[in-house]
Design a protein around this motif. Structure first.
Motif, short mmCIF file in Angstrom:
data_model
loop_
_atom_site.label_atom_id
_atom_site.label_comp_id
_atom_site.label_asym_id
_atom_site.label_seq_id
_atom_site.Cartn_x
_atom_site.Cartn_y
_atom_site.Cartn_z
N TYR A 85 71.91 52.39 -14.33
CA TYR A 85 73.07 52.74 -15.14
C TYR A 85 73.72 54.03 -14.66
O TYR A 85 74.94 54.17 -14.70
N THR A 86 72.90 54.98 -14.22
CA THR A 86 73.44 56.24 -13.73
C THR A 86 74.32 56.03 -12.51
O THR A 86 75.40 56.63 -12.39
N GLN A 87 73.88 55.15 -11.59
CA GLN A 87 74.70 54.85 -10.40
C GLN A 87 76.07 54.31 -10.81
O GLN A 87 77.10 54.69 -10.25
N ARG A 88 76.05 53.42 -11.78
CA ARG A 88 77.30 52.79 -12.23
C ARG A 88 78.22 53.82 -12.88
O ARG A 88 79.42 53.88 -12.58
N ILE A 89 77.65 54.63 -13.75
CA ILE A 89 78.44 55.65 -14.45
C ILE A 89 78.97 56.69 -13.47
O ILE A 89 80.12 57.11 -13.56
N ASP A 90 78.13 57.09 -12.53
CA ASP A 90 78.55 58.07 -11.53
C ASP A 90 79.77 57.58 -10.74
O ASP A 90 80.71 58.34 -10.50
N ARG A 91 79.73 56.30 -10.34
CA ARG A 91 80.84 55.78 -9.52
C ARG A 91 82.13 55.71 -10.32
O ARG A 91 83.19 56.08 -9.82
N LEU A 92 82.03 55.26 -11.57
CA LEU A 92 83.23 55.20 -12.40
C LEU A 92 83.75 56.60 -12.71
O LEU A 92 84.96 56.84 -12.72
N ALA A 93 82.83 57.53 -12.96
CA ALA A 93 83.24 58.90 -13.27
C ALA A 93 83.98 59.53 -12.09
O ALA A 93 85.00 60.22 -12.28
N ARG A 94 83.51 59.29 -10.88
CA ARG A 94 84.19 59.83 -9.69
C ARG A 94 85.61 59.27 -9.58
O ARG A 94 86.55 59.99 -9.26
N ARG A 95 85.74 57.98 -9.86
CA ARG A 95 87.06 57.36 -9.77
C ARG A 95 87.98 57.90 -10.85
O ARG A 95 89.19 58.11 -10.62
N LEU A 96 87.43 58.16 -12.03
CA LEU A 96 88.24 58.71 -13.12
C LEU A 96 88.70 60.14 -12.81
O LEU A 96 89.82 60.52 -13.15
N VAL A 97 87.86 60.89 -12.14
CA VAL A 97 88.26 62.24 -11.71
C VAL A 97 89.41 62.13 -10.71
O VAL A 97 90.37 62.91 -10.77
N GLU A 98 89.32 61.14 -9.82
CA GLU A 98 90.41 60.91 -8.87
C GLU A 98 91.70 60.53 -9.60
O GLU A 98 92.80 60.84 -9.14
N ASP A 99 91.56 59.89 -10.77
CA ASP A 99 92.73 59.52 -11.57
C ASP A 99 93.30 60.70 -12.35
O ASP A 99 94.34 60.57 -12.99
N GLY A 100 92.59 61.84 -12.32
CA GLY A 100 93.11 63.03 -12.97
C GLY A 100 92.37 63.49 -14.21
O GLY A 100 92.78 64.46 -14.87
N PHE A 101 91.25 62.83 -14.53
CA PHE A 101 90.50 63.23 -15.71
C PHE A 101 89.59 64.41 -15.42
O PHE A 101 89.08 64.57 -14.30
N ASP A 102 89.38 65.22 -16.45
CA ASP A 102 88.41 66.30 -16.37
C ASP A 102 87.02 65.68 -16.16
O ASP A 102 86.72 64.64 -16.74
N PRO A 103 86.15 66.30 -15.35
CA PRO A 103 84.83 65.72 -15.06
C PRO A 103 84.01 65.38 -16.29
O PRO A 103 83.37 64.32 -16.34
N SER A 104 84.03 66.23 -17.30
CA SER A 104 83.26 65.95 -18.52
C SER A 104 83.82 64.74 -19.26
O SER A 104 83.08 63.85 -19.70
N ARG A 105 85.15 64.68 -19.39
CA ARG A 105 85.80 63.54 -20.04
C ARG A 105 85.60 62.27 -19.21
O ARG A 105 85.37 61.19 -19.77
#
Length: 200
Positions: free
Chosen positions: A128-148
């Protein structure tokens, strides 16, 4: 002479497929050996602790493959929302192909073994961590704050996992597709709001 490495891979892949279809408890060690085509001795060579250690390896493999699929989708799509929608469509195709008999090998195994079996639980956490990490990185690329981004990645992962179970029960891909569409809309709207606040 040690059994060929291919036997280990065959055992893990076979277990992963049987666990997603029948669950952990209902899948016997003999069934795994027979379906894999591997010599029974290779099971004890690679997995001296028995079926639980095969389950650990199966969860890890399923997690790696899911993360790789998400990575490919995140790379070739225009946003996280598009990647999630694309992933949902792939899941629906896969479930339809099995007649909605197959579930997620990670979930079916963890529901039976976690948290009692620490090794399998750790493998599930890793998946699950791998999956969340990958989505989180993509969301940061979309402009989201890392925590959000991490919170939203957790939400997306949990929502899709629940929709996968619901789709299997309903024998329909609707829950997966609706969930993905709503998650994509949520992410798009929040991105739009952020850009509006940030200004030109």
């Amino acid at each position: 002479m040690a059994p060929p490495q291919k036997h280990k891979i065959a055992i893990v892949e076979t277990a992963m497929n049987l666990f997603r279809k029948n669950g952990y408890a209902a899948t016997g060690l003999n069934a795994i050996v027979e379906a894999s085509g591997a010599p029974k001795g290779s099971v004890y060579h690679y997995f001296p602790k028995g079926k639980a250690s095969i389950a650990e390896a199966a969860v890890l493999l399923a997690g790696e493959r899911t993360a790789a699929t998400l990575d490919a989708l995140c790379t070739k799509t225009g946003s996280t929302g598009e990647a999630i929608t694309g992933h949902a469509k792939l899941l629906v195709q896969w479930m339809k192909k099995s007649g909605f008999r197959d579930g997620c090998p990670i979930t079916t195994t963890l529901l039976e073994l976690a948290p009692a079996d620490r090794a399998v639980t750790a493998a599930g956490r890793n998946a699950y961590t791998q999956r969340i990490d990958r989505l989180a990185r993509r969301l940061v690329e979309d402009g989201f704050d890392p925590s959000r981004a991490r919170n939203l990645a957790t939400l997306c992962t949990s929502a899709l996992q629940g929709a996968l179970i619901q789709s299997r029960i309903e024998r329909s891909g609707r829950a997966l597709l609706v969930t993905a569409q709503e998650l994509a809309a949520l992410l798009d709207n929040e991105t739009d709001d952020h850009n509006a606040i940030a200004g030109p």
